[in-house]
Write a protein that holds these residues in place. Structure first.
Motif, mmCIF file in Angstrom:
data_model
loop_
_atom_site.group_PDB
_atom_site.id
_atom_site.type_symbol
_atom_site.label_atom_id
_atom_site.label_comp_id
_atom_site.label_asym_id
_atom_site.label_seq_id
_atom_site.Cartn_x
_atom_site.Cartn_y
_atom_site.Cartn_z
ATOM 1 N N PHE A 55 0.039 -1.494 0.117
ATOM 2 C CA PHE A 55 -0.114 -0.055 0.036
ATOM 3 C C PHE A 55 0.631 1.737 -0.259
ATOM 4 C CE2 PHE A 55 -2.425 3.310 2.424
ATOM 5 C CZ PHE A 55 -3.872 3.521 1.471
ATOM 6 N N ASP A 56 1.671 1.405 0.642
ATOM 7 C CA ASP A 56 2.822 2.110 0.906
ATOM 8 C C ASP A 56 3.645 2.648 -0.334
ATOM 9 O OD1 ASP A 56 2.447 2.862 3.767
ATOM 10 O OD2 ASP A 56 4.143 1.291 3.608
ATOM 11 N N SER A 57 3.077 1.568 -1.463
ATOM 12 C CA SER A 57 4.314 2.267 -2.803
ATOM 13 C C SER A 57 3.233 3.074 -4.299
ATOM 14 C CB SER A 57 4.434 0.681 -3.250
ATOM 15 O OG SER A 57 3.387 0.009 -3.757
ATOM 16 N N LEU A 58 1.874 3.022 -2.768
ATOM 17 C CA LEU A 58 0.596 3.388 -4.688
ATOM 18 C C LEU A 58 1.373 5.298 -4.471
ATOM 19 C CD1 LEU A 58 -2.642 1.221 -4.260
ATOM 20 C CD2 LEU A 58 -0.335 1.223 -5.665
ATOM 21 N N GLY A 59 2.004 5.759 -3.175
ATOM 22 C CA GLY A 59 1.310 7.446 -2.591
ATOM 23 C C GLY A 59 0.428 7.649 -1.637
ATOM 24 N N LEU A 60 -0.168 6.853 -2.176
ATOM 25 C CA LEU A 60 -1.628 7.901 -1.256
ATOM 26 C C LEU A 60 -1.306 7.972 0.824
ATOM 27 C CD1 LEU A 60 -3.941 5.117 -2.952
ATOM 28 C CD2 LEU A 60 -3.780 6.811 -3.921
ATOM 29 N N SER A 61 -2.245 9.075 0.521
ATOM 30 C CA SER A 61 -2.447 9.453 1.834
ATOM 31 C C SER A 61 -3.993 10.323 1.808
ATOM 32 C CB SER A 61 -1.733 11.182 1.738
ATOM 33 O OG SER A 61 -1.473 11.872 2.741
ATOM 34 N N PRO A 62 -4.518 10.010 3.727
ATOM 35 C CA PRO A 62 -5.622 10.480 4.072
ATOM 36 C C PRO A 62 -5.955 12.069 3.544
ATOM 37 C CG PRO A 62 -4.833 8.879 5.607
ATOM 38 C CD PRO A 62 -3.613 9.580 4.198
ATOM 39 N N VAL A 63 -5.167 12.849 3.407
ATOM 40 C CA VAL A 63 -4.805 14.167 3.250
ATOM 41 C C VAL A 63 -5.006 14.080 1.925
ATOM 42 C CG1 VAL A 63 -4.104 16.239 4.236
ATOM 43 C CG2 VAL A 63 -4.238 14.824 5.457
ATOM 44 N N ALA A 64 -6.147 14.914 1.301
ATOM 45 C CA ALA A 64 -5.938 16.220 -0.168
ATOM 46 C C ALA A 64 -5.296 16.510 0.150
ATOM 47 C CB ALA A 64 -7.434 15.440 -0.735
ATOM 48 N N LEU A 65 -5.577 18.031 1.045
ATOM 49 C CA LEU A 65 -4.697 19.088 1.288
ATOM 50 C C LEU A 65 -4.379 19.615 2.556
ATOM 51 C CD1 LEU A 65 -4.325 21.450 -0.275
ATOM 52 C CD2 LEU A 65 -7.209 22.783 0.304
ATOM 53 N N ASP A 66 -3.012 19.969 2.630
ATOM 54 C CA ASP A 66 -2.613 20.205 4.368
ATOM 55 C C ASP A 66 -2.052 21.743 4.204
ATOM 56 O OD1 ASP A 66 -1.730 20.567 6.201
ATOM 57 O OD2 ASP A 66 -0.568 18.555 6.300
ATOM 58 N N LEU A 67 -3.087 22.355 4.441
ATOM 59 C CA LEU A 67 -2.530 23.907 4.736
ATOM 60 C C LEU A 67 -1.983 24.240 6.339
ATOM 61 C CD1 LEU A 67 -5.449 24.968 3.805
ATOM 62 C CD2 LEU A 67 -3.788 24.845 1.937
ATOM 63 N N GLY A 68 -1.756 22.988 7.306
ATOM 64 C CA GLY A 68 -0.726 23.362 8.129
ATOM 65 C C GLY A 68 -2.293 23.723 9.285
ATOM 66 N N TRP A 69 -2.434 24.643 8.960
ATOM 67 C CA TRP A 69 -3.757 24.926 10.468
ATOM 68 C C TRP A 69 -5.484 24.046 10.315
ATOM 69 C CZ3 TRP A 69 -8.029 27.151 8.382
ATOM 70 C CH2 TRP A 69 -7.781 27.934 7.080
ATOM 71 N N LEU A 70 -5.465 23.489 8.817
ATOM 72 C CA LEU A 70 -6.463 23.066 8.467
ATOM 73 C C LEU A 70 -6.241 21.849 7.374
ATOM 74 C CD1 LEU A 70 -9.427 22.725 7.805
ATOM 75 C CD2 LEU A 70 -8.937 24.691 5.750
ATOM 76 N N GLN A 71 -6.606 20.695 7.904
ATOM 77 C CA GLN A 71 -5.871 19.617 7.024
ATOM 78 C C GLN A 71 -7.352 19.232 6.255
ATOM 79 O OE1 GLN A 71 -4.422 16.551 9.013
ATOM 80 N NE2 GLN A 71 -2.554 17.039 8.173
#
Length: 274
Positions: free
Chosen positions: A3-19
């Motif tokens: 799964f790690d090799s797919l490069g997927l993240s639960p976070v679509a957009l990380d603005l620091g103060w807002l995910q």
């Protein structure tokens, strides 16, 4: 594959103060696309409500999804959360039950229909045709989150999920996206556009309940049961158990649909349909 090799993240957009997470976007996408498709269905003869009703319906359906889905998850899957009730509000951590969402949405639709003097069962028929969008996006989000994985397997497309241990597992989230999303939508699309099912109150929502219930029962055979619910004494998983009433209800609605057929007068449009 890992799964790690797919490069997927639960976070679509990380603005620091807002995910902004994919899980949240999946819910929004399901509601928006479902609303758009519903307005398309309502343009056809014999619609059970007008566009203005559809706009109100989205509000009640959204409330039903969130409240019903979360409470059912807590009661059926994570009763330990009740020891700290504030955790019930932590929706951003995931944890929603589709079965509870169905109940919540149904209550909201019945309330809206009765408040406006509309046929609640026919409204359910139309809404049922739109639900597979949300199921499809939601299951894809489950995969991106690396959660709700399947049982260990040696099939060629197995995935090693980091939080599930070293064994390759069924990507059961994708199975559900295909069955509950694509296949179920295709069946309902055919019934709505190529048959007279929408003039038999209960037939479309019955098909949805039956289709979802059967899909869930089948996928549960290769899906890892929720922690603490691995061996229910009656032989079914919690997901299968909650699907049985849906299957029985769907069969009943389909079998009795012709008996409810009557002259359908339009709420929107100009054409009456016998």
């Amino acid at each position: 594959m890992r799964f790690d090799s797919l490069g997927l993240s639960p976070v679509a957009l990380d603005l620091g103060w807002l995910q902004i997470r994919w899980y949240s976007l999946a819910y929004l996408a399901g509601i928006i696309v479902g609303w758009w498709y519903l307005t398309r269905l309502l343009k056809e003869p014999g619609a059970p409500m007008a566009r203005r009703h559809a706009d109100d319906l989205i509000f009640w359906a959204t409330i039903g999804i969130i409240v019903g889905g979360r409470l059912a998850y807590v009661f059926f899957y994570r009763p330990d959360i009740l020891a700290n009730p504030l955790e019930i509000l932590r929706l951003w951590e995931g944890g929603m039950s589709f079965h509870g969402g169905v109940i919540g949405v149904s209550i909201g639709l019945i309330w809206m229909a009765r408040s406006n003097g509309l046929d609640w069962l026919r409204i359910h028929d139309y809404v049922a045709c739109c639900v597979p969008f949300g199921l499809f996006f939601g299951r894809l989000a489950n995969f991106v989150n690396g959660e709700l994985w399947g049982r260990p397997t040696d099939v060629a497309w197995a995935v090693i999920f980091p939080r599930a241990g070293p064994e390759p597992r069924h990507p059961s989230q994708l199975y559900e996206a295909g069955l509950e999303g694509i296949v179920l939508f295709s069946v309902l699309w055919f019934l709505f556009w190529r048959t007279d099912a929408r003039y038999q109150p209960g037939k479309l929502v019955g098909t949805f309940l039956l289709g979802y219930g059967l899909s869930r029962v089948l996928v549960e055979l290769v899906r890892e049961p929720d922690a603490g619910l691995e061996n229910l004494w009656w032989g079914l998983s919690m997901g299968q158990t909650l699907s049985v009433p849906m299957i029985l209800g769907g069969i009943y609605l389909i079998a009795t649909a012709k008996g409810r057929r009557r002259r359908v007068e339009p709420i929107a449009g100009t054409e009456s349909v016998a």
